[in-house]
Enzyme design. Sequence first.
Site, PDB file in Angstrom:
ATOM      1  N   HIS A  82       0.844  -1.207   0.000  1.00  0.00           N
ATOM      2  CA  HIS A  82       0.000   0.000   0.000  1.00  0.00           C
ATOM      3  C   HIS A  82       0.878   1.256   0.000  1.00  0.00           C
ATOM      4  O   HIS A  82       0.683   2.178  -0.808  1.00  0.00           O
ATOM      5  CB  HIS A  82      -0.901  -0.043   1.236  1.00  0.00           C
ATOM      6  CG  HIS A  82      -1.772   1.148   1.426  1.00  0.00           C
ATOM      7  ND1 HIS A  82      -3.136   1.105   1.281  1.00  0.00           N
ATOM      8  CD2 HIS A  82      -1.490   2.438   1.779  1.00  0.00           C
ATOM      9  CE1 HIS A  82      -3.651   2.300   1.515  1.00  0.00           C
ATOM     10  NE2 HIS A  82      -2.669   3.129   1.829  1.00  0.00           N
ATOM     11  N   GLU A  83       1.855   1.300   0.912  1.00  0.00           N
ATOM     12  CA  GLU A  83       2.737   2.469   1.007  1.00  0.00           C
ATOM     13  C   GLU A  83       3.674   2.563  -0.191  1.00  0.00           C
ATOM     14  O   GLU A  83       4.005   3.666  -0.648  1.00  0.00           O
ATOM     15  CB  GLU A  83       3.535   2.419   2.314  1.00  0.00           C
ATOM     16  CG  GLU A  83       2.695   2.555   3.565  1.00  0.00           C
ATOM     17  CD  GLU A  83       1.912   3.864   3.611  1.00  0.00           C
ATOM     18  OE1 GLU A  83       2.421   4.881   3.092  1.00  0.00           O
ATOM     19  OE2 GLU A  83       0.794   3.857   4.142  1.00  0.00           O
ATOM     20  N   HIS A  86       1.931   4.374  -2.973  1.00  0.00           N
ATOM     21  CA  HIS A  86       2.039   5.824  -2.801  1.00  0.00           C
ATOM     22  C   HIS A  86       3.402   6.323  -3.265  1.00  0.00           C
ATOM     23  O   HIS A  86       3.517   7.311  -3.997  1.00  0.00           O
ATOM     24  CB  HIS A  86       1.896   6.197  -1.314  1.00  0.00           C
ATOM     25  CG  HIS A  86       0.514   6.083  -0.767  1.00  0.00           C
ATOM     26  ND1 HIS A  86      -0.587   6.663  -1.360  1.00  0.00           N
ATOM     27  CD2 HIS A  86       0.048   5.473   0.350  1.00  0.00           C
ATOM     28  CE1 HIS A  86      -1.663   6.409  -0.638  1.00  0.00           C
ATOM     29  NE2 HIS A  86      -1.306   5.691   0.406  1.00  0.00           N
ATOM     30  N   ASP A 186      -5.836   8.702   3.458  1.00  0.00           N
ATOM     31  CA  ASP A 186      -5.813   8.816   2.003  1.00  0.00           C
ATOM     32  C   ASP A 186      -7.077   9.470   1.461  1.00  0.00           C
ATOM     33  O   ASP A 186      -7.024  10.294   0.543  1.00  0.00           O
ATOM     34  CB  ASP A 186      -5.628   7.434   1.372  1.00  0.00           C
ATOM     35  CG  ASP A 186      -4.279   6.828   1.712  1.00  0.00           C
ATOM     36  OD1 ASP A 186      -3.331   7.594   1.957  1.00  0.00           O
ATOM     37  OD2 ASP A 186      -4.170   5.584   1.733  1.00  0.00           O
TER      38      ASP A 186
END
Length: 381
Positions: A82-83, A86, A186
Site C-alpha cells: 500500500h505504502e 504511494h 488517504d
Amino acid sequence: MKDSIQIGELFGIPIRLHFTFLIVIPLFTLIIAYQIEYSVSFLEMVFGLPGPVDTSLITTGQMPYILGIIVTLSLFAGVLIHELAHSVVAISKGLEVKSITLLILGGVSQINEEKSPEPDVELPMAIAGPLASLVIGIVTGIIALISYYFISQPAVAGILFYVFGYLSVLNILLFLFNLIPAFPMDGGRVLRAFLAKRMPIHQATSIAADIGRGFAIVFGFIGLLLFNPILIIIAVFVYLGAGQEATMIKYSHLLEGVTVANAMSSPVTYISPASSVDAVVQAMYNTKHLGFPVIENGTLIGVVTLHDINTISAIDREAMIVRDVMTKDPVTLPPEAPLTDALKLMSTMNIGRVPVVKDGQVEGIVTRTDILRFLELKELK
C-alpha cells in the site's frame, strides 16, 4: 522517523520498522488465534460458501497461533505494498521518498515536498495506496475461493481458504477505511486534492482537516462506547494528524516567498569555545537566549544550548568549558534560503535555532521564536 530501525530497501526506498510494530505482532496474533472459530464462520458467510470449511487443521494444537502470525505478517506485507504504491507514484512525479515506516496502525511514507502539494500530483498519489489494497483483496479472495472449490484435501483447503479469505477481507476493509474523507488519511488527501482544484491549497487543507477532526471525534465516541482501544487510538491519530498537517500548510502559505534573512536576529551574540560553562549560563540569564553559536577565529565550530548544558551534572560543569559540551558541526542555512527550510529543519531535527551563514561568516541566527513572531505579524495582514 525516530524510534525505528531500517530492515531493507525497495526501489531505492529505505524500509523501516517502528518499535510499536514489535507490539502489534503478538497482539494481533493472540486476537486472531482467540477468534479463529468465529472468523471461519464469518468468512463462510462473507464468501457465501455452500458448505462449512474443514477446520480440523485450523483449530488443532498451536495452529491458531501459527496462522495468527502468518495472517499478521501478511497483513503488514499488504500495508507495505500500500505504502509502496504511494511512493512509486510520488517518485514518478519527481518527488523524493525518504523512507517507509511500518507502525502499529499501518505505514507512513515520508515524502519530501519542497512546497505545498499540487492537486494533479496529490490525487494519484493518494488514491494509489487504497487501489493497491483493493487489488490485493480481490486477488487473495480469488485464491481463497479457488482453494475451497478445487483443492481435493478438505483440511488443506480449509487452511488456505482461511488465510487468503481473511487477508482478502482485511485488505478490502483497509481499502474502504482509507477512502473515508478523514484527513490526513488517504481519503482526506483525495478530498483535499479535489478541493484544491477550486480554491487555494491552504483553504482546501483547512476544510479537509476540519472534516478529519470531525470523523476523529466520531471514531473516539464510538470507541469509548464499544470499549475499543484501537478505534480510540485511530481517533487520536487522525485528530492530531489533521491539526499538524493544517498548521504546516498554513505556515507554508504565510511564509511563501519569505527568506531566512527576513526573520533572523542580527547581530549575533556568540561564545568562545574556551569560555566556561558557568559563563554561558550567566549569558543565558543576561540575554534570555537559550543557545549561542560558538565561534573560533571567525569560524563557526558549534552551537551551545541549554539542552547541552543540562546533559552534564552541576558538579562537572565547574571543570568544563564550552568546547566540551557544545554540539559540533551544526546545521546552517544561507540568508537567502526559504524560511520554511528553517522550520522543517527545526521540526525534523528537534532543534530550536539555526545559524545563518554566508561565505563562512555568521550573519545571524533564526530561532523558533523568531519564526513564530514573524508568523504572528504575517497573520495581521
